[in-house]
Structures are given as C-alpha cells and as structure tokens.
Design a protein around this motif. Structure first.
Motif, PDB file in Angstrom:
ATOM      1  N   ILE A 203       0.835  -1.207   0.000  1.00  0.00           N
ATOM      2  CA  ILE A 203       0.000   0.000   0.000  1.00  0.00           C
ATOM      3  C   ILE A 203       0.867   1.253   0.000  1.00  0.00           C
ATOM      4  O   ILE A 203       0.538   2.260  -0.635  1.00  0.00           O
ATOM      5  N   SER A 204       1.997   1.182   0.691  1.00  0.00           N
ATOM      6  CA  SER A 204       2.869   2.355   0.840  1.00  0.00           C
ATOM      7  C   SER A 204       3.549   2.770  -0.460  1.00  0.00           C
ATOM      8  O   SER A 204       4.169   3.836  -0.526  1.00  0.00           O
ATOM      9  N   GLN A 205       3.452   1.931  -1.497  1.00  0.00           N
ATOM     10  CA  GLN A 205       4.032   2.296  -2.784  1.00  0.00           C
ATOM     11  C   GLN A 205       3.183   3.341  -3.508  1.00  0.00           C
ATOM     12  O   GLN A 205       3.625   3.936  -4.491  1.00  0.00           O
ATOM     13  N   PHE A 206       1.973   3.558  -3.016  1.00  0.00           N
ATOM     14  CA  PHE A 206       1.055   4.465  -3.684  1.00  0.00           C
ATOM     15  C   PHE A 206       0.937   5.779  -2.913  1.00  0.00           C
ATOM     16  O   PHE A 206       1.361   5.879  -1.755  1.00  0.00           O
ATOM     17  N   SER A 207       0.374   6.776  -3.552  1.00  0.00           N
ATOM     18  CA  SER A 207       0.252   8.098  -2.947  1.00  0.00           C
ATOM     19  C   SER A 207      -0.512   8.020  -1.626  1.00  0.00           C
ATOM     20  O   SER A 207      -1.625   7.480  -1.577  1.00  0.00           O
ATOM     21  N   PRO A 208       0.054   8.553  -0.546  1.00  0.00           N
ATOM     22  CA  PRO A 208      -0.664   8.542   0.733  1.00  0.00           C
ATOM     23  C   PRO A 208      -1.962   9.344   0.685  1.00  0.00           C
ATOM     24  O   PRO A 208      -2.883   9.071   1.453  1.00  0.00           O
ATOM     25  N   ASP A 209      -2.047  10.296  -0.237  1.00  0.00           N
ATOM     26  CA  ASP A 209      -3.277  11.073  -0.362  1.00  0.00           C
ATOM     27  C   ASP A 209      -4.394  10.244  -0.994  1.00  0.00           C
ATOM     28  O   ASP A 209      -5.542  10.283  -0.546  1.00  0.00           O
ATOM     29  N   SER A 210      -4.065   9.482  -2.034  1.00  0.00           N
ATOM     30  CA  SER A 210      -5.094   8.660  -2.672  1.00  0.00           C
ATOM     31  C   SER A 210      -5.522   7.517  -1.754  1.00  0.00           C
ATOM     32  O   SER A 210      -6.700   7.157  -1.698  1.00  0.00           O
ATOM     33  N   VAL A 211      -4.571   6.964  -0.986  1.00  0.00           N
ATOM     34  CA  VAL A 211      -4.897   5.877  -0.058  1.00  0.00           C
ATOM     35  C   VAL A 211      -5.847   6.376   1.034  1.00  0.00           C
ATOM     36  O   VAL A 211      -6.868   5.753   1.334  1.00  0.00           O
ATOM     37  N   SER A 212      -5.504   7.522   1.641  1.00  0.00           N
ATOM     38  CA  SER A 212      -6.359   8.044   2.714  1.00  0.00           C
ATOM     39  C   SER A 212      -7.712   8.491   2.173  1.00  0.00           C
ATOM     40  O   SER A 212      -8.747   8.342   2.832  1.00  0.00           O
TER      41      SER A 212
END
Length: 269
Positions: A203-212
């Motif tokens: 999950i951390s490979q992706f933008s933290p903004d899109s994840v949240s």
C-alpha cells in the motif's frame, strides 16, 4: 510517552502497535484502554505514517477484558462507558472506532485467541489477517453482556444480520478459516505479521493522499446514499489532484527508478 502494556515503533513510515501483556494473554485492563486511545491520537497527528499494523505479543492476540483488574475499581469501569453525546464514542468504543477514523489503513495480525474485547478492537481495522487455527469469538454473551465497544459498526459491513446475531447471542468460538468464510477476515496466513507487513509495504508504494482518500470515501459512502457517494468521489478527487503527492506520482511514472521522488507527508482531511 513510554507505554506499559503496548509497544509502539515506526519503521519505514509504518507504525507497529503491539499488545504487550503476554503473561495475561494481552487481556485489556484500564491501562491498555488508555494507552491504545493515546497511541491512536499520536498516529493521527503524524502525517508521515503510511500504514498501521496492530498485533499481540505471545501466543494470543487478546483474550478479552481483564475482568478482575478492571472491576477492582467499578468507578473506573463506569467511566469507560460515559460519553458527552449518545452518538459519540466513549473510551471503551474508541479503541475500535478510533482505528476507523485514522486517515491511514490499519491492519490487524491475529494469532491464538481473539475473544470479546480483542475481537471488538480488531473490528476497527481495515484489514484482518489471522492464522487458520486462530480462535475467534464475540464473547460478551458469556458474561451476560452485549458487545459494546464499537465493533457493531464493522460487523454490519462484514456479515449477514442473522450470522452477526448468532455469533453475538451464543459466544460461539470459530477458527480463522471459519471467520474467513464468514467474511470476518481479509485472509488467513501461517504468519499474519509477515503478511500484514507485506500488505502495508504494498500500500505504501502508492500516494498517501489517494490511499487516505479511498479509506475516507468508502467508510463514509458504503452505506450512505448514492447522491452523497457521487458527491464525495468528485470532491475528494479534486483535492487529490491539487495535492503535492499527485504531482510526485505523475513524475515518478514518467521517470526511471533512479530518479524517483519520495512522497510528501499525507494531506489533512
């Protein structure tokens, strides 16, 4: 802050929260309630954290409430149930609902017993990974009580109403495999902590903004109206598009691995 009943550390922007009372099978006492609520607030303030993994030290994730310890002081136990407004979480419920409110994914790694309070706490996660032979139960009926730690919010999303009633009314103990088949778990693994760490890293490979934004969108829209869900999709997408991490993700997609830029701390929602 130094904790007594939990361990807390952050490695590679992943927060590891470990119930650390193995001699008591990680049973929850007043200190544990207070420390879990404190660490949830601490994680919420740290925008560099990308994911959270919650586990238990020893042979059991959590055997439930430490009844003897908690009820030595009935006044303290009653304070757990008090709240300013009926629709808000009290201190007992925050150890489950607090994980749901975090802007980062929360993964529970479960082994051994996950009973009563342990089950309610785990329901607060976005993902639950357990060993196939884990022992899981909504145990409150055994004590003549009802589940009252906020896990109802997740339970209604995971299983049919009749299944939820059966589990809660009978204090039935089920294995990890059975829990997976019912929808209570994301997956089973012989090493839940390792599997949880891999998922957190993925999950951390992706933008933290899109994840949240995804977590907020789905948590708020899963049972809401279509109108509200569509509105949130648009509003959240606009906010993500104007964020620094979208620009970084776009840059990284067009450059080789030697020129990749690290993501910035996640935006506040």
């Amino acid at each position: 802050m130094n904790y007594i009943n939990i361990d807390f550390q952050v490695n590679n922007n992943i927060a590891f929260v470990t119930l650390s009372r193995p001699e008591k099978h990680n049973a929850i006492d007043m200190t544990t309630f207070n420390e879990l609520n404190h660490v949830i607030k601490r994680i919420d303030k740290d925008t560099s954290i990308r994911a959270v993994i919650v586990s238990g030290k020893g042979e059991d994730f959590c055997s439930g409430i430490d009844v003897k310890s908690l009820f030595k002081s009935p006044q303290k136990a009653i304070r757990l149930l008090l709240k300013c407004l009926p629709g808000h979480s009290n201190n007992a419920q925050k150890v489950s609902t607090g994980w749901r409110k975090l802007a980062v994914p929360v993964i529970f790694a479960i082994q051994g017993r996950c009973w009563g309070a342990g089950m309610q706490i785990a329901f607060g996660g976005d993902f639950r990974i357990a060993t196939p032979d884990a022992s899981m139960s909504i145990m409150e009926a055994k004590w003549g009580l009802i589940p009252d730690m906020g896990g109802t919010l997740a339970l209604r999303e995971l299983v049919r109403l009749d299944i939820a009633k059966e589990l809660a009314m009978t204090a039935k103990i089920i294995s990890g495999e059975e829990a997976l088949n019912l929808g209570l778990l994301t997956k089973v693994s012989p090493d839940p902590l390792q599997a949880a760490t891999k998922l957190a890293n993925d999950i951390s490979q992706f933008s933290p903004d899109s994840v949240s934004a995804c977590k907020k969108l789905y948590n708020k829209s899963w049972w809401g109206s279509a109108r509200s869900a569509l509105a949130r999709e648009t509003l959240y997408q606009i906010k993500v598009l104007f964020g620094k991490n979208y620009k970084i993700k776009s840059y990284n997609q067009t450059h080789d691995k030697t020129k990749q830029k690290p993501f910035k701390a996640r935006m506040k929602w």
